[in-house]
Design a protein around this motif. Structure first.
Motif, PDB file in Angstrom:
ATOM      1  N   LEU A   5       0.842  -1.191   0.000  1.00 33.24           N
ATOM      2  CA  LEU A   5       0.000   0.000   0.000  1.00 33.24           C
ATOM      3  C   LEU A   5       0.875   1.238   0.000  1.00 33.24           C
ATOM      4  O   LEU A   5       2.087   1.156   0.138  1.00 33.24           O
ATOM      5  CB  LEU A   5      -0.960  -0.006   1.185  1.00 33.24           C
ATOM      6  CG  LEU A   5      -0.368   0.132   2.586  1.00 33.24           C
ATOM      7  CD1 LEU A   5      -1.414   0.767   3.480  1.00 33.24           C
ATOM      8  CD2 LEU A   5      -0.014  -1.216   3.141  1.00 33.24           C
ATOM      9  N   SER A   6       0.254   2.390  -0.129  1.00 34.80           N
ATOM     10  CA  SER A   6       1.012   3.644  -0.173  1.00 34.80           C
ATOM     11  C   SER A   6       1.296   4.126   1.250  1.00 34.80           C
ATOM     12  O   SER A   6       0.594   3.775   2.197  1.00 34.80           O
ATOM     13  CB  SER A   6       0.227   4.702  -0.940  1.00 34.80           C
ATOM     14  OG  SER A   6      -0.926   5.054  -0.209  1.00 34.80           O
ATOM     15  N   GLN A   7       2.302   4.952   1.368  1.00 34.99           N
ATOM     16  CA  GLN A   7       2.648   5.506   2.677  1.00 34.99           C
ATOM     17  C   GLN A   7       1.526   6.394   3.195  1.00 34.99           C
ATOM     18  O   GLN A   7       1.241   6.403   4.383  1.00 34.99           O
ATOM     19  CB  GLN A   7       3.953   6.292   2.589  1.00 34.99           C
ATOM     20  CG  GLN A   7       4.398   6.843   3.921  1.00 34.99           C
ATOM     21  CD  GLN A   7       5.771   7.477   3.878  1.00 34.99           C
ATOM     22  OE1 GLN A   7       6.500   7.324   2.908  1.00 34.99           O
ATOM     23  NE2 GLN A   7       6.139   8.176   4.931  1.00 34.99           N
ATOM     24  N   ALA A   8       0.875   7.126   2.304  1.00 33.50           N
ATOM     25  CA  ALA A   8      -0.228   8.005   2.719  1.00 33.50           C
ATOM     26  C   ALA A   8      -1.366   7.198   3.327  1.00 33.50           C
ATOM     27  O   ALA A   8      -1.957   7.602   4.345  1.00 33.50           O
ATOM     28  CB  ALA A   8      -0.722   8.815   1.528  1.00 33.50           C
ATOM     29  N   LEU A   9      -1.683   6.039   2.741  1.00 31.92           N
ATOM     30  CA  LEU A   9      -2.765   5.211   3.269  1.00 31.92           C
ATOM     31  C   LEU A   9      -2.378   4.614   4.624  1.00 31.92           C
ATOM     32  O   LEU A   9      -3.209   4.533   5.531  1.00 31.92           O
ATOM     33  CB  LEU A   9      -3.117   4.106   2.269  1.00 31.92           C
ATOM     34  CG  LEU A   9      -4.386   3.322   2.555  1.00 31.92           C
ATOM     35  CD1 LEU A   9      -5.604   4.249   2.584  1.00 31.92           C
ATOM     36  CD2 LEU A   9      -4.584   2.229   1.526  1.00 31.92           C
ATOM     37  N   THR A  92       0.868  -5.631   7.257  1.00 34.04           N
ATOM     38  CA  THR A  92       2.078  -5.456   8.065  1.00 34.04           C
ATOM     39  C   THR A  92       2.794  -6.791   8.184  1.00 34.04           C
ATOM     40  O   THR A  92       2.221  -7.850   7.977  1.00 34.04           O
ATOM     41  CB  THR A  92       1.764  -4.925   9.483  1.00 34.04           C
ATOM     42  OG1 THR A  92       0.908  -5.855  10.147  1.00 34.04           O
ATOM     43  CG2 THR A  92       1.142  -3.564   9.432  1.00 34.04           C
ATOM     44  N   LEU A  93       4.058  -6.697   8.533  1.00 37.76           N
ATOM     45  CA  LEU A  93       4.862  -7.888   8.772  1.00 37.76           C
ATOM     46  C   LEU A  93       5.971  -7.538   9.750  1.00 37.76           C
ATOM     47  O   LEU A  93       6.246  -6.364   9.998  1.00 37.76           O
ATOM     48  CB  LEU A  93       5.452  -8.430   7.468  1.00 37.76           C
ATOM     49  CG  LEU A  93       6.316  -7.466   6.630  1.00 37.76           C
ATOM     50  CD1 LEU A  93       7.772  -7.582   7.012  1.00 37.76           C
ATOM     51  CD2 LEU A  93       6.129  -7.789   5.167  1.00 37.76           C
ATOM     52  N   TRP A  94       6.577  -8.558  10.320  1.00 36.16           N
ATOM     53  CA  TRP A  94       7.709  -8.338  11.226  1.00 36.16           C
ATOM     54  C   TRP A  94       8.958  -8.136  10.386  1.00 36.16           C
ATOM     55  O   TRP A  94       9.300  -8.958   9.544  1.00 36.16           O
ATOM     56  CB  TRP A  94       7.871  -9.525  12.160  1.00 36.16           C
ATOM     57  CG  TRP A  94       9.055  -9.371  13.055  1.00 36.16           C
ATOM     58  CD1 TRP A  94      10.282  -9.933  12.907  1.00 36.16           C
ATOM     59  CD2 TRP A  94       9.127  -8.569  14.219  1.00 36.16           C
ATOM     60  NE1 TRP A  94      11.116  -9.536  13.916  1.00 36.16           N
ATOM     61  CE2 TRP A  94      10.434  -8.695  14.743  1.00 36.16           C
ATOM     62  CE3 TRP A  94       8.232  -7.748  14.890  1.00 36.16           C
ATOM     63  CZ2 TRP A  94      10.850  -8.034  15.893  1.00 36.16           C
ATOM     64  CZ3 TRP A  94       8.648  -7.101  16.036  1.00 36.16           C
ATOM     65  CH2 TRP A  94       9.936  -7.247  16.522  1.00 36.16           C
ATOM     66  N   ASP A  95       9.625  -7.020  10.617  1.00 34.03           N
ATOM     67  CA  ASP A  95      10.858  -6.733   9.890  1.00 34.03           C
ATOM     68  C   ASP A  95      12.033  -6.992  10.826  1.00 34.03           C
ATOM     69  O   ASP A  95      12.238  -6.237  11.786  1.00 34.03           O
ATOM     70  CB  ASP A  95      10.859  -5.280   9.411  1.00 34.03           C
ATOM     71  CG  ASP A  95      12.050  -4.949   8.527  1.00 34.03           C
ATOM     72  OD1 ASP A  95      12.887  -5.841   8.296  1.00 34.03           O
ATOM     73  OD2 ASP A  95      12.137  -3.807   8.066  1.00 34.03           O
ATOM     74  N   CYS A 102       6.131  -3.636  10.593  1.00 32.40           N
ATOM     75  CA  CYS A 102       6.232  -2.592   9.577  1.00 32.40           C
ATOM     76  C   CYS A 102       5.136  -2.746   8.537  1.00 32.40           C
ATOM     77  O   CYS A 102       4.680  -3.854   8.249  1.00 32.40           O
ATOM     78  CB  CYS A 102       7.598  -2.657   8.876  1.00 32.40           C
ATOM     79  SG  CYS A 102       8.966  -2.213   9.924  1.00 32.40           S
ATOM     80  N   TRP A 103       4.753  -1.613   7.982  1.00 34.49           N
ATOM     81  CA  TRP A 103       3.839  -1.599   6.845  1.00 34.49           C
ATOM     82  C   TRP A 103       4.596  -2.047   5.606  1.00 34.49           C
ATOM     83  O   TRP A 103       5.744  -1.657   5.401  1.00 34.49           O
ATOM     84  CB  TRP A 103       3.298  -0.193   6.606  1.00 34.49           C
ATOM     85  CG  TRP A 103       2.394   0.321   7.667  1.00 34.49           C
ATOM     86  CD1 TRP A 103       2.699   1.212   8.640  1.00 34.49           C
ATOM     87  CD2 TRP A 103       1.026  -0.032   7.860  1.00 34.49           C
ATOM     88  NE1 TRP A 103       1.608   1.445   9.431  1.00 34.49           N
ATOM     89  CE2 TRP A 103       0.557   0.681   8.972  1.00 34.49           C
ATOM     90  CE3 TRP A 103       0.146  -0.888   7.199  1.00 34.49           C
ATOM     91  CZ2 TRP A 103      -0.741   0.580   9.441  1.00 34.49           C
ATOM     92  CZ3 TRP A 103      -1.157  -0.989   7.677  1.00 34.49           C
ATOM     93  CH2 TRP A 103      -1.583  -0.262   8.776  1.00 34.49           C
ATOM     94  N   ARG A 109       9.676  -0.192   3.718  1.00 32.56           N
ATOM     95  CA  ARG A 109       8.892  -0.615   4.881  1.00 32.56           C
ATOM     96  C   ARG A 109       8.897   0.508   5.897  1.00 32.56           C
ATOM     97  O   ARG A 109       9.920   1.139   6.131  1.00 32.56           O
ATOM     98  CB  ARG A 109       9.485  -1.880   5.476  1.00 32.56           C
ATOM     99  CG  ARG A 109       9.380  -3.020   4.488  1.00 32.56           C
ATOM    100  CD  ARG A 109       9.443  -4.340   5.165  1.00 32.56           C
ATOM    101  NE  ARG A 109       9.186  -5.361   4.164  1.00 32.56           N
ATOM    102  CZ  ARG A 109       9.882  -6.455   4.045  1.00 32.56           C
ATOM    103  NH1 ARG A 109      10.873  -6.690   4.862  1.00 32.56           N
ATOM    104  NH2 ARG A 109       9.583  -7.332   3.126  1.00 32.56           N
ATOM    105  N   LEU A 110       7.748   0.742   6.500  1.00 25.26           N
ATOM    106  CA  LEU A 110       7.575   1.830   7.466  1.00 25.26           C
ATOM    107  C   LEU A 110       7.086   1.240   8.783  1.00 25.26           C
ATOM    108  O   LEU A 110       6.089   0.506   8.787  1.00 25.26           O
ATOM    109  CB  LEU A 110       6.557   2.846   6.925  1.00 25.26           C
ATOM    110  CG  LEU A 110       6.217   4.029   7.805  1.00 25.26           C
ATOM    111  CD1 LEU A 110       7.405   4.990   7.842  1.00 25.26           C
ATOM    112  CD2 LEU A 110       4.994   4.749   7.260  1.00 25.26           C
ATOM    113  N   PRO A 111       7.753   1.521   9.919  1.00 23.01           N
ATOM    114  CA  PRO A 111       7.281   0.977  11.196  1.00 23.01           C
ATOM    115  C   PRO A 111       5.873   1.456  11.530  1.00 23.01           C
ATOM    116  O   PRO A 111       5.490   2.575  11.206  1.00 23.01           O
ATOM    117  CB  PRO A 111       8.286   1.522  12.214  1.00 23.01           C
ATOM    118  CG  PRO A 111       9.490   1.872  11.423  1.00 23.01           C
ATOM    119  CD  PRO A 111       8.995   2.273  10.067  1.00 23.01           C
TER     120      PRO A 111
END
Length: 184
Positions: A5-9, A92-95, A102-103, A109-111
């Motif tokens: 997905l996008s960072q904005a979403l 999300t998933l575990w990074d 993270c997303w 990937r964004l926490p």
């Protein structure tokens, strides 16, 4: 939906989750006392706006207008929170590199910030953090050292009264009436 997905979403989801969970908590407190009480106009307007904002996260489904009673509104808000939780688990998933959930974004990937991730590299016990901790303890000791013990000793002395007079001495020597002490 795509696997990313996008960072904005993702940011919109986190902001919406915080607002919706706060409203859910408030309505739950009100509904616990009076479940059949009517929903006030400001709460209804806020709830309908948030429920409408949840539509992209619920697979395009929209909840109807806000329920007229607190118990019904509480159920609707709970359903919307469930949609948000389901959306979050799907995207999300575990990074292991960042050591947090993270997303899955399109390019990175964004926490998940609402989970308060610890930044990578902030491990406790490094030489720098130990040194800083020791400096803080030393400074606190300089500022407040002995104040607790002095206050404790003064409290104990006040509770126990004066120490007993030595034999052969006048226990009232040097004592004056309290208001006259400053007159001499």
């Amino acid at each position: 939906m795509p696997a990313t997905l996008s960072q904005a979403l993702a940011e919109r989801h986190e902001a919406l989750w915080l607002k919706l969970s706060a409203l859910h908590k408030d309505v739950a407190a009100l509904a616990a006392r009076r479940p059949t009480a009517p929903v006030s106009e400001p709460i209804r307007i806020t709830a309908e706006a948030l429920l409408s904002d949840c539509a992209p996260f619920g697979g395009g489904n929209r909840l109807p207008v806000a329920a007229p009673e607190l118990a019904g509104l509480l159920v609707q808000l709970g359903q919307a929170l469930a949609w948000l939780e389901h959306f979050e688990t799907r995207f999300t998933l575990w990074d292991p590199a960042q050591k947090c959930r993270c997303w899955r974004l399109e390019k990175s990937r964004l926490p998940v910030m609402r989970l308060h991730p610890q930044p990578v590299g902030a491990e406790m016990g490094t030489k720098v953090t130990d040194e800083m901790r020791q400096r803080v303890f030393k400074r606190m000791e300089q500022l407040y050292g002995g104040q607790y013990e002095q206050g404790f000793a003064a409290g104990r002395a006040a509770r126990q009264g004066r120490p007993p007079a030595e034999p052969g001495s006048n226990p009232m020597a040097g004592e004056t009436y309290p208001r006259l002490r400053n007159l001499t």
